[in-house]
Each structure stands twice: as structure tokens, then as C-alpha cells.
Scaffold this active site. Structure first.
Site, short mmCIF file in Angstrom:
data_model
loop_
_atom_site.label_atom_id
_atom_site.label_comp_id
_atom_site.label_asym_id
_atom_site.label_seq_id
_atom_site.Cartn_x
_atom_site.Cartn_y
_atom_site.Cartn_z
N GLY D 149 0.83 -1.20 0.00
CA GLY D 149 0.00 0.00 0.00
C GLY D 149 0.86 1.25 0.00
O GLY D 149 2.07 1.19 0.23
N CYS D 150 0.23 2.38 -0.28
CA CYS D 150 0.96 3.64 -0.38
C CYS D 150 1.47 4.11 0.98
O CYS D 150 2.65 4.39 1.15
CB CYS D 150 0.07 4.70 -1.02
SG CYS D 150 -1.56 4.84 -0.28
#
Lengths: 349, 349, 349, 349
Positions: D149-150
Site C-alpha cells: 500500500g501507499c
């Protein structure tokens, strides 16, 4: 009518004072003070005043203004106000200083963080820290107010109930706060150009921002113990608003506090405060306080790590500067506290 | 106290009405109407109302509201208001419609541009076009107001003095206008997402926007001749504001008009108008009118091409919608025209 | 490898040149020139270059650079480039000037609009106006390029097919253009601060912008008749992008041109142009050209008023400055025209 | 040429994959997959692709695509990818999943945070967590990648050196991260409208964001001890970018670590990493990483409170999604790791 004067009226906080005082029902604005724009009509500096006021910016000293004013608002860089205020002036009129000079009680800490000697050491004791919700009684009798900083107002109001009730470990506090660009002032500096700060988030002065000792002073006083904390400011691409996430470890007091417990505690602590809103089903967002004197607060508990997180939001130029300054004036002059500052947020801006 | 109700109170214009009417000294807000949020507290729809109002949004008909209101504001999609208003209702209360249904006098033009049949053809004649500065006398006696569109308010006020005085060629008008995103309404449409409209300028409905016939109707009326013009709207990444650049060719009247001549003409034309500001040394910028009911105007002459350019700026939700609607109400109820709408622009927002 | 140098590399256009030339497969960047940041690493001026280049900004003269370069890009304020370039230098290397000094052919017009005397009058005739799509043949043989302005590139490309084919009345042109704030340059001026220009639209220099004579010169040349027009720039709150709405009255040529006719004409006119995109079902929006060398165009006809409206969009720093400068270099050095500038727009930015 | 396909190509991360893969020198993009836009040209969904690709969006299954692809990128909501991938498919082609399904190793934790059963439990063990800098060896041999994920990419890279070296108290970590609005996806939801999120900061999912267990899993693995932490995301008004402030208490190890010590440690830890930049004299700002695959890091020590603060910044769609996915592909296919993703940040955007 209260005769009010402003020194430093053409910065963002000063201009907000002008805007609010011009519509305050009990105030006559007797001087719009500016060194940079001396002699120019306010409407030329801020064209929004076209048709609203013909007043001319004047570069008057605090000394001069004290002869014609009941209260003088100072919106000046640190180190300047303390050169201009003295006991003779305070005998003639009240001073509300929006700068940093009369906030800190410990001169060594002042010098340590601000790198200048204080110009009015004899006034430090008399000066009252103007966080209205916590010092109302002293404010009522004060002649000299050190109006709190924007980050500090939001941070202290966020943490006060926990600290006062000794619910958190004294040295566990971490504050991560975000500010709109008005916080940097109205100047022509490159980092605050549109193209330089739009579309970006910038943490700055990490562990080194001057609002740190101010928050520590007030929380230590409230908790009656020395508190050291980390405070990190972040610049975000918006005009107004401060959002503060305040983290702390819950004390081991034989019970596990829930969000409901703490929310009730906050409601109780601030139950008589018109400008504090304790939220339950949502988290404070700066847009809902912008253009108002409200401070929105919400309390969250992370049971996985035994931490409490208080989220606060204010408008930095309003409750964080001009609005609170006027709230202080209202208290000092026995007016209903919300007079002239009970505006409803423009939405969307 | 005037009993006021709003139908469609949770869109941007409707919410602005709520905000302004709650602080209007002569108004009691008796109903916040919403179909989408029926039964929900207004403060849940717009959290800014926390601590300010406990009112619940209700889905009431205009018929019902006419029994308890002196005036009803309608902020509805076109085609809806004309289904709900009738002569019986107008016998009981006044109607100010912020939508498009009661603005156009020619039903064929209405149908041509809006693609629906009009639901209250018998009221068209009675309805008054609520551009306060141009129709004050009729508004005073009106029961039904078609409150002007945002682009139209700005465009007509920009061009009225030229058209009235026959100073420009009747078919030379070109209007290039820019609007903030609130103009698109509060809905969940992809093109108005933050990521889709920030950092971009988008012309749209070129030569095909529905405000075109409205501007033409009013200017033709003023000039007593048929006027056809081009109107181009552009979406820009800001919340509020309309900026209109209005171009026209100066008539050959045996003399060359200067900027000074025309500025004087504008000052004279609007000399009694509190909400119109004729600027001389600067050009209207939307930021200086945001959050206010002002319309700023400046006139430029390009002698190289013999054209006049009038630049206008308003806040689309204020003078372009809710503010003008209240200005109309004030006129209709014989209140001082600026009551409740004489706010000073928040700056910076 | 082409040895390229930049003078004025730390402004927005200069920096864009650095960015693009560092990745250009046929270029070696031999000097990043800056007076203000002389001696500082480029990565300290623009931290994005961390890990990318260790180059130091140097304040070198065009004279010095001509000894080590095949081509020098100048990104300087007007009046400076013409002091630095001369025939001796042109014997040694090619010059692409992104400023205004070598764009206008008429020295009187230059002096009239720029208020300075031209420092290299003997080079005016040799200089080629570097609008690639219209002057490719001359560019191929040129030693000195006057790279077009941003507004002008967009305006001329928008109107060229109409003017060339004499389809519009020569003095009917009105251009209303919007620019992002990078157009104002990288300086610390108050009007371009975030808080001063966010949430606002500001028309400026109405009828008085210096790109006007540049557009007139090129269109007059194309149409073989003298063309005078109005050009109005507007500042909008975004970083990059120019959107131009170009209005003109269609000539009476015995037939009514439709949008389809004119779109076909545009497709034909630009049929070999890689960087021109003629749109049919949508209107150019600056977001779709940002970060690319494309110019998007759409043609609309308003039959009600017999006018044509051409909407153009470019990225002001790319096709409007650095990208076109490199496109010119590619042409001059016989490289495929899109080498190094065929980037796909970042979306959303 | 590597034959690559994308499923879910019209969301923001999917589109970024299209953009980067179209210019990747070793890739042929064989399918742009979209359910919502099945049958439409990509250039109609994102007009930036006009003239760039004529490809049509197709709704193809992973099964189908596995027959024609060497690698398939999945950019789908959680719970969907695990329904579509199986061992047969992995025998035919490699899968890089940008969603959440193949990141967590503990199915109970997956179910607890994502509220769905996992559809491919037999693949969990085989799946490799694709944080390139920490798992390069496994990635090289992997057939199935769970692309991080970011928020997690930024947080883990920020803290890895401290955790790996046991320099901080394992349960003292607090992460306060800010994200641009692209993080919310491309959908028509009200909270992400321009007018709703411009000019505001909004903390959300406090202590409850799904990236929390992902960060904990990886840090626990690195530190070889169970780590629980608080993670708070905040929405800020910009398009791209993640800024993470990571706080932790320094372990008592008999010496006081200085900023220099820890910066050296970080430089050493990441000495072979092209995409990690350790900053010394400045603090990471999202603008300098936007449009690039870089992760910028800076380490600060607050001796007053014995805490370390690591500040990280990435572009959420690039290093936080599509860029890292391609970095993973490059590793898996033995290409130079920076191929096709070594772009220089557009500045200003």
C-alpha cells in the site's frame, strides 16, 4: 463604545482584527496602524474594504495610541511589542498582544527559543496568558494579555482535560499539527508562493518550533508537573486552519478508559464553553471551523496500544489569533463573550 | 419577524440561505427543507451548524409551507418550482425562486433552452426578474420573484449602463466568464471531484449555456432592441466566485469615449447602489467580493480596436444566489436593503 | 551528442529545460547557468535533482558558453538577451532565446511595448520566430530563434487556419486567455503568494499585455493583412496551463460554415503536426496537456451570432516555453522532432 | 518484449500503470482492462491519451489474460483479486497485485481488518510482499506479488533501519501520515468533491486504517519481535503525495544517538538503493518526489524527549503503487531496476 486601536493591522492577523472590529457592536476602531503602509487607505492595501472604510493606515506608537484608546491590539513580530509597552501605558489602556512577547513566564526559555533579550521583564509577571477557556478569571482583571499562538491554542485545548485529570503519562505527548499558509504571514517569501506550496505537504522545524515551550508551560501549569513534549508543524496547501493530532499514553489507573468515558470527561470539562464543540460521531475537519471562533475536539482511544488521540481543529486567524484576541477584550470589558465573533462559517469558503 | 422557509436547503445555494437567514435580525427561519436529508439534523448534513442550530431538515411541500411562512425561498432544479407554485399559494405568501423557472418571459425560449414544458404559465407575467439594481420598483410590489442566475447577475450588471445608453453595437457583445466549482452544485459527479478539477481550466457549454437567453432578455429590455450575444462559461479550480469579461464594440457616435468617460457613466448609473463598486485603479478580482454581496466593476477601453471591456466580479453563491435572494426579500418587506447581508469578506478565505 | 547550455536555468522555464535536456537522448547539458544561484548545486535550488545531477549553477556569459556549446538556450528577462548575443557568437553556436527580444520584427513596436531600446538591431532580420508548426523551414536553417511566448503560442495556433484561409473578419478577433501562476515567474512577489492567489480569478493587463503585438505580427503575416485584436490574460489558481478562447466573426463568403467544415479544415491544416490535436467531441481542458508538448484545439460555431470560437490549451512551461524550445533545437539539428519531449501527461498531477 | 496486461486500468493507479508501461522500453501492453469502461477507447476515458494510444478498454478475466501475457497487473478492490488468481494461472504468467489481497500473511488479521474471507488461501504462503528494497531476493523468484500500500511503503521504508537495528522501543511507534486525494480513488463520492475537500485537512480512520496491520507485519518481521503501533491518516487538499511523520522512543543502549549517527545509519542501510534518498539539510516535502519513484527520508532526534522522528515522502501513485509495481516487474524479469520508471519530477506540477 470601546475605543480600540491596532498596531500591525496589515498582516493577516491584523487585517482579521480590522474586519471583526469594524462590525463589533461595542467597538469604535480609532486607529489602523501600519508601518509598511503608513499613509495609505486600508482599502488600497486590502481592496475588500472598498465602500466599507475610508480609514488611512497610520504608523503610530503604542505611546501615542494609549492616549486615545481603551485597548490596543498588537500584531507585531516577536521582540517588538516588549520594546513598546510599559507600566505607564498600562495605566492608561489595556494591551492585547498577539505576538509572542508576553506568553512565556520564564525569561530564560524566552531567550533560549527566541534568541533575543526581553524588553519588558518587569511586565512578565503581570501579563496574563489569554487562553480564554483556561484563564478567564485572570483575564477579567488583566491589563496586559499575551494572546496565545495558533498551534498552541489548538494543542492546549486538545490536551487540557487529560492533563488536568492526570490521565496520561506526563512525557508521552506527541503533537502532529498541520497549518494553512496564512500561518507564515503576509510577505513575499519564495517558499510561500502559490507554485511553491500548492500540491505539497511540508513538515518543518521538527522538534524546534517556538510554540513548543508555550504548550509545555501551560500544560505543566495545568498538570502541576513538568511536561516535555514533541510538537511537529506541517505546512499544507490551504489558506486557513489548524488541525492537531495529539497522542499520549494513558496512565495505568486500574481501569481501561473508553472513548465514551473520555468524551464525557471532555464534555464536562468544557460544559460552559460556548466556543468548544466536543464531537462524537465525526472527527474535526478544519473546514467546519474556518471563519469561526470554534475549537472542535474529538477523543479517540486506541486500545491496541493503550493510547489516546485527541484531534483538534481551529481557524488559525480566528480562534488562533484575532477572534480569541477579541474574546479576551470582551472578557476584559465585561461584554458577553461572543459579541462580535459569533460568526457562522462560510461554506464552502 | 418575517417567517421564512427554504425548500432545497442542503445544496450550496440553499445552505448559504440558511447561514444568512439564521443571522438575519428580522427573520425567523421556520423550515429547512430537504428531500434528500429529510429527518436529519442540519448539523449532520453540514457540521458547521453544530451548536448553532438543532433544526431538522424536513421534506415539506410549498403548499404546506405557505400556511406557516411569509416568504418561501426555492432552491430547486429547473422545472420543479413551476410545478409547485400557484396563485393560491401566492395569495398566502411570497415566493423567491432561485431556480430558472420564473426568469424567462418567453415560454418558447424557456422550452427551447430547458427542454421541458413550463408548469405555471399563468404566473410568468406576474413574476418579477429579481435583479435588484434594475427592477427594484417591481420587486417592491412583487409576490413572485425569479432570482437571477449567477453568471447573469454579473453579466447584466456589467453591461447595463452601456446598453441602456446605446453606446455599443447591439450584436457585438461577447462574454467570457469564469466560475468556481460550487456553480456545479453539491453532487457526487466525477468531473467535479478534487482530483479532476484542481489544476485545470475547462471551458464548457461554449455558446450553449442556459444563462445566455436570460442575459439577452434583460439587455434587450434595457436597450429596447433585440440583442444576441455569445456567452462562454469556464470552470476554474476555486470554490466561489464569478469573473466576467464583457467585450463590445463602441458605437460610432461622433466621439471617442475614454475610460474616464465611461467610468463616470458607470458611477452615475449606479450612484445609489450600495452593492455595486466601480473600481478605477484596479481590476475586479473574485477574492475581494467572496463572502459578500458586492458586485465589483471596472471599465476599460481599447482604442486600438475601438472596443470596451467591462470586467465584473461577484460571489456566485452570495450576490449570485442567496445574498441577492435576501436582498429581494428585504426590498419586498420594506427592510433596509442591506439588512443581514452586509458582511465583510473573509480574507484570505 | 549536442552540447547544450542554459542561461537562466533556475526560473521555471529554465528549470523545465534542465529537466527535459537531462533526459534528452542526444544532448549533453554542459552548463546550468544562473546569476542568482552562482556556485550552488542545482539540487540545492530544486531538491528534485537530488541523486539526479551534481551539476553546479554557474554564472557564465553567452560569450564564454559559445566556446563550449552547440546551442545555448536563454531564459532571461526582456532586454538582456539582446545585449549578450551578437554575430560572432552566432558564428560559433546556435541561440534559442525564450525571452521576448527576438520575436518582434518591428523595432518601433518592440520599443513601444517593452520600453527599452533593442540591443541587437542587426540580428532582428536574421532571427526566426520559433513557432515550429508555422516556421519549420526557416527554423531548420536558423542560427537564432526567438522562441514564442506562452499565450502567443496558444493563440496563434488556435487562429492560424482561420486567418490563413481568410475566413474571419480581420479586426474581429478577441482572445480571452487564462494562465496558471508559473506564468508570473519564480520570484517572491506578494500577488503570487499562495494566500493571495488561491481561490481567485484575476484578469490583468486588459488590452495591454505584451504578447498582443506578437500575436498580431504572426497573424498579420499569415493572413497577409494587418490584424489588430484584443487580448485579455487572466490569472487562475493553478500551476501550469494556458486556456485560450479565441472569438472572431465569420466572413460573409456566401456560405454558412459549420463546426464540421471548420474542424475538417483544422484537421487538414495540421495534418502533419504531431503535437497538435484537433478535438471533436470535447473541449480542450488544460489538465490533459499538462506536462506534455501538445496543443489541443477545438472549433465551435455560434450560428446565432455568426461567430467562430476556437478553444486552445497548452502547458505554458512545455509547449509554451521549454518544450517548444527543444522542438526548435530538434528541428535545427535534424533530429526527429519529438525526441526528448514526447512525454505522457502525469495525471492527475 | 514483456507482454503485460492490466486489470482495473481506469482507476488512478491503473491509469498510472498504463502511462508508465506505454513508455517502458521492454514492455508491450497487451490489454487495458476495465469493467466500467468496457469497449471504450482509453482516450475517451482519459483524453490525455489522444494521439498516444488507440487501445480499447476490455473487460477480460485474469484467466483469459494469462494466455496472452507474461505478467498481469491487478488494480482491483480488496477481495476481488483473490477470487481470480489461482495456481494454474501462476503456472502461465506472473501476477503483481496492487490491491490488499496478497499482502497479509495472517488470514485472521486479513479477515479482521477487511471483513471478508480470503478467496485464495493456498496462495498466501507463495505470495511475496513486494517492497522492493526489503524483499528483492524473494521478488526475483516470485510468481505472485502483493504490491504494498501507499501509506505502508512510506512508513516501512521510514522505520526499517531503526527497527532492524533495534534502536527503538518496539511499542513506541506513532505514525501520522498525510495523503493527497488520489488516495481515495476515482469515484463520484461527495467527500472527495473539489468544494468538499479543498481548503481543509481531515484526519480519518484514526487508529483504524487497514494499512496498520500491513506496517506491523513487516516491521515485526524486520525486528523479529511483535510490534504494535498507531497509524493516523489525514486527507489534505492536493492530488498526489504521502508525507509520513514517524515517531518512536530511542532505546536506552548506553549512548545517546545523534542525528548524525542515525543519518549515517540510514545512508548505510540504503546505500545500494537507487530510489531512496537520505536528506541531511532539509526535510522531505511531497513536491520533490511527485511524479517520481523516489522515497525521500530524513531523520531527526529530539534530545529533550529522547525521541527519533523520521520523515518520509513518496508519490502515492508512483512509488506507492504503479511505479513500485513496475519496479517489481523489472526485478522479476531481470531488467535494470529503474527501467521505465526513472522519471524526473515535473516541477511545479
Amino acid at each position: 463604545m470601546i475605543k480600540a486601536a491596532i498596531v500591525g493591522a496589515t498582516g493577516y492577523a491584523g487585517q482579521e482584527l480590522v474586519r471583526l472590529l469594524l462590525r463589533h457592536p461595542d467597538v469604535e476602531l480609532v486607529s489602523i496602524g501600519s508601518r509598511s503602509y503608513d499613509g495609505q487607505p486600508m482599502k488600497d492595501v486590502y481592496p475588500l474594504y472598498e465602500h466599507i472604510t475610508e480609514d488611512i493606515c497610520k504608523n503610530r506608537t503604542v505611546e501615542e495610541l494609549s492616549e486615545i484608546s481603551d485597548v490596543i491590539f498588537l500584531a507585531l513580530p516577536h521582540g517588538v511589542a516588549s520594546q513598546e509597552v510599559n507600566k505607564d501605558i498600562l495605566d492608561k489602556c489595556k494591551i492585547i498582544d498577539l505576538g509572542a512577547d508576553f506568553r512565556l513566564k520564564d525569561l530564560a526559555i524566552y531567550k533560549d527559543w527566541y534568541k533575543v533579550d526581553h524588553g519588558a521583564q518587569d511586565l512578565i509577571e503581570e501579563a496574563v496568558y489569554g487562553l480564554c477557556e483556561l484563564h478567564r478569571k485572570e483575564i477579567k482583571k488583566a491589563r496586559l494579555i499575551g494572546n496565545p499562538g495558533c498551534y498552541t491554542t489548538c494543542s492546549i485545548l486538545s490536551l487540557a482535560p487529560l492533563v488536568k485529570n492526570h490521565l496520561i503519562e506526563e512525557n508521552s505527548i506527541i503533537i502532529d499539527a498541520k497549518s494553512g499558509v496564512t500561518g507564515a504571514g503576509r510577505n513575499g517569501q519564495l517558499p510561500y508562493m502559490f507554485c511553491e506550496c500548492t500540491e505539497s505537504v511540508k513538515p518543518y522545524k521538527v522538534g524546534a518550533h517556538r510554540h513548543t515551550p508555550e504548550i509545555e508551560q501551560e500544560l505543566s501549569l495545568l498538570g502541576n508537573e513538568e511536561i516535555k513534549l514533541i510538537f511537529t508543524p506541517n505546512l499544507v496547501p490551504m489558506n486557513r486552519g489548524i488541525s492537531a493530532n495529539c497522542y499520549a499514553t494513558l496512565n495505568d489507573v486500574g481501569k481501561q478508559y473508553t472513548e465514551e468515558d473520555l468524551t464525557t470527561l471532555y464534555r464536562d470539562f468544557y460544559k460552559d464553553e460556548y466556543f468548544i464543540r466536543i464531537l462524537e460521531s465525526r472527527i474535526p475537519d478544519t473546514k467546519w471551523v474556518k471563519g469561526s471562533n470554534y475549537c472542535d475536539l474529538a477523543v479517540k482511544v486506541d486500545q491496541r496500544t493503550n493510547r489516546v488521540i485527541v484531534i483538534g481543529a481551529i481557524d488559525n486567524l480566528f480562534k488562533g489569533a484575532a477572534g480569541q484576541a477579541i474574546q479576551n477584550m470582551n472578557i476584559m470589558f465585561d461584554l458577553p463573550e461572543k459579541t462580535g465573533i459569533d460568526l457562522i462559517t462560510d461554506y464552502p469558503v
